[in-house]
Design a protein around this motif. Sequence first.
Motif, PDB file in Angstrom:
ATOM      1  N   GLY A  85     -39.615 -41.261  79.013  1.00 16.71           N
ATOM      2  CA  GLY A  85     -39.704 -39.981  79.718  1.00 16.71           C
ATOM      3  C   GLY A  85     -40.842 -40.012  80.710  1.00 16.71           C
ATOM      4  N   GLY A 242     -35.931 -35.301  84.260  1.00 17.83           N
ATOM      5  CA  GLY A 242     -36.434 -36.393  83.441  1.00 17.83           C
ATOM      6  C   GLY A 242     -37.911 -36.300  83.122  1.00 17.83           C
ATOM      7  N   THR A 244     -40.606 -35.301  80.671  1.00 12.97           N
ATOM      8  CA  THR A 244     -40.759 -34.969  79.264  1.00 12.97           C
ATOM      9  C   THR A 244     -42.156 -34.463  78.937  1.00 12.97           C
ATOM     10  OG1 THR A 244     -41.293 -37.277  78.759  1.00 12.97           O
ATOM     11  CG2 THR A 244     -38.980 -36.612  78.568  1.00 12.97           C
ATOM     12  N   THR A 270     -40.228 -29.468  77.025  1.00 14.27           N
ATOM     13  CA  THR A 270     -41.085 -30.412  77.736  1.00 14.27           C
ATOM     14  C   THR A 270     -42.483 -30.259  77.144  1.00 14.27           C
ATOM     15  OG1 THR A 270     -39.823 -30.193  79.784  1.00 14.27           O
ATOM     16  CG2 THR A 270     -42.045 -31.089  79.982  1.00 14.27           C
ATOM     17  N   THR A 498     -46.025 -43.010  83.743  1.00 15.51           N
ATOM     18  CA  THR A 498     -45.719 -43.185  82.323  1.00 15.51           C
ATOM     19  C   THR A 498     -47.009 -43.430  81.537  1.00 15.51           C
ATOM     20  OG1 THR A 498     -45.174 -45.542  82.718  1.00 15.51           O
ATOM     21  CG2 THR A 498     -43.346 -43.958  82.694  1.00 15.51           C
ATOM     22  N   ASP A 521     -39.373 -40.146  73.449  1.00 22.59           N
ATOM     23  CA  ASP A 521     -39.169 -39.390  74.686  1.00 22.59           C
ATOM     24  C   ASP A 521     -38.587 -40.358  75.700  1.00 22.59           C
ATOM     25  OD1 ASP A 521     -40.555 -37.489  73.255  1.00 22.59           O
ATOM     26  OD2 ASP A 521     -42.197 -37.263  74.698  1.00 22.59           O
ATOM     27  N   ILE A 523     -35.253 -41.107  78.894  1.00 21.98           N
ATOM     28  CA  ILE A 523     -34.225 -40.589  79.796  1.00 21.98           C
ATOM     29  C   ILE A 523     -33.200 -41.675  80.080  1.00 21.98           C
ATOM     30  CG2 ILE A 523     -35.756 -38.901  80.854  1.00 21.98           C
ATOM     31  CD1 ILE A 523     -36.118 -40.756  83.228  1.00 21.98           C
ATOM     32  N   THR A 545     -31.903 -36.320  79.044  1.00 21.21           N
ATOM     33  CA  THR A 545     -33.331 -36.300  78.733  1.00 21.21           C
ATOM     34  C   THR A 545     -33.501 -35.989  77.254  1.00 21.21           C
ATOM     35  OG1 THR A 545     -33.909 -35.543  80.967  1.00 21.21           O
ATOM     36  CG2 THR A 545     -35.543 -35.198  79.242  1.00 21.21           C
ATOM     37  N   TRP A 546     -34.286 -36.821  76.572  1.00 22.56           N
ATOM     38  CA  TRP A 546     -34.547 -36.658  75.142  1.00 22.56           C
ATOM     39  C   TRP A 546     -36.055 -36.515  74.924  1.00 22.56           C
ATOM     40  CZ3 TRP A 546     -30.775 -37.952  71.039  1.00 22.56           C
ATOM     41  CH2 TRP A 546     -29.492 -38.207  71.536  1.00 22.56           C
ATOM     42  N   VAL A 547     -36.430 -35.575  74.079  1.00 25.32           N
ATOM     43  CA  VAL A 547     -37.835 -35.366  73.730  1.00 25.32           C
ATOM     44  C   VAL A 547     -37.953 -35.370  72.211  1.00 25.32           C
ATOM     45  CG1 VAL A 547     -39.811 -33.809  73.873  1.00 25.32           C
ATOM     46  CG2 VAL A 547     -38.268 -34.041  75.828  1.00 25.32           C
TER      47      VAL A 547
END
Length: 556
Positions: A85, A242, A244, A270, A498, A521, A523, A545-547
């Motif tokens: 993310g 995207g 996070t 987020t 990042t 986290d 994407i 998108t994953w958190v």
Amino acid sequence: MRFSTSILAGACAATTLLGATVAQAEPTVVTNVHGYTLVGKKLVTFTGMAFDNGKVLATGNDAALVKRYPRATRVDGEGKTMLPGLIDVHGHVFRLGFRRNEVLMGGTQNLDEALAKIRDYAKANPNRQWLLGSGWNQVIWKLGRFPTAAELDGAVADRPMTLRRVDGHATWANSKALQAAGITKDTPDPAGGRIERDAAGNPSGVLVDKAQLLVTSKIPAPTDEERRLALGTALAHFGSLGLTNVGDAGIGVDEARIYREFADQKKLTTRIYAMISDVGDDFKALSASGPLKGYANDRYNLRAVKLRGDGALGSRGAAMLDPYSDDHANKGLLLQDDATMNAKVQAALKAGYQTNTHAIGDAANHQILNAYQAAYKDVGGKQLRNRIEHAQVVTLADIPRFKTLDLIASMQPTHATSDMNMAEDRIGKERLKGAYAWHTFLKQGTVVAGGSDFPVESANPFYGLHAAVTRTDHEGKPAQGWHPEEAMTLLQAFRAFTLDAAYAQHQEKVLGSLERGKWADFILVDQDPFKEPPANLWKTLVLQTWVGGERVYRKE
């Protein structure tokens, strides 16, 4: 770990514990991806990732991971590119959310087009007592001057209206707004601000830097419900881009209350790294219990302070050591004297807060460098990873001091591509040698953390990656890039958004890369940024998108 019903199907196994049957989640394995993550200084590739309880178990060959975790839930990445993310260390979250309900001037090419858009907005919002907008830029309009209240009256004369300049350092007001603020020919310029005036000395309609407060202080404060709506709007937008994790550069007690509420209700999709605005009453209230670290599974942090040293280059409010090249009577504005700035830095550091200070002009950067140097001697705090936000125009002699003082350069790559149409006019060729100097900072070992300063710029981090690598606009101009000697490599830019962004927020042990034990986290995007031509970076679309192992966005 929470998943949608479709993901949960088949993901739980029955386990007996002291005679009771409980559901225990099995790991999830994402397969069939072209994955990238940093591990230390190396870029590592993989085809699969396993995670459990929201944290990464392993990355590697997807077939091997499926074999290692045979009962895991599988998520097919459909051959897409997986990245950690992305993180934006400097933006304004509530302002972004509110702004999406305002009239936006971004993209308007001339004053007439802007006024037409304002007129339409006013007609569409007859019940709004005070109209708001933002994003105007007289440079793009080729006015050669600021717009006036009389021109804005031509679109809206019956209600107060104020519109922030694209950089947030000037406000354009109509006559009703000036009247509401009591601004007349006799109103003096406030310290750290300027009222633009016509030839007769009357206020012409634009207020620069602290003069904006004369009118913005009259705008009715938003309600908590309006704040909740704004935050929800912003969070949804971040998911689609995207992002996070974002740094909110300057909040007060009202915003802090809403953040805690959202975190407690598991609605922070987020992660938020917030900075208290200045060291006044809000700071005293919010810092009473000390810095807030890792709240709600690292969804919310409040362990930094945001200070401001000057204005912006576009409005000539950035504080310069020598006069502007296109305005020889103007050096911009320091927002406080040296003693006041020193006292503020020391107050924040003494309380244990990372201190992140806005400085765009070379005089402001010089003042802030001196303030940090003095503070380290008097109260300490060097270990707090303090930052200069923007570090936009710095004298060549001052750049090495960032390294000496262990300061992080929190920089926004799209500022360079937005400013390239006027920066040389403002400060000349010689001072440009220390401006937007990403490569120079990186070469000396200074950490550069990436951001956008949304909503001044787009929050899309792929716009930032593109600007960092190419130093061109989206049409590829100028052909070789604007001062390409200061461009980043793609790996440097990727790191800035990042792992180094996580470091700038004291979170590199839990965020910034897809390594075992860190939050999952990540994407999925539609193209591989490490294989596509750099000119296409800005076109990258986020698909998922994953958190914390939870999908928070999926492109329809």
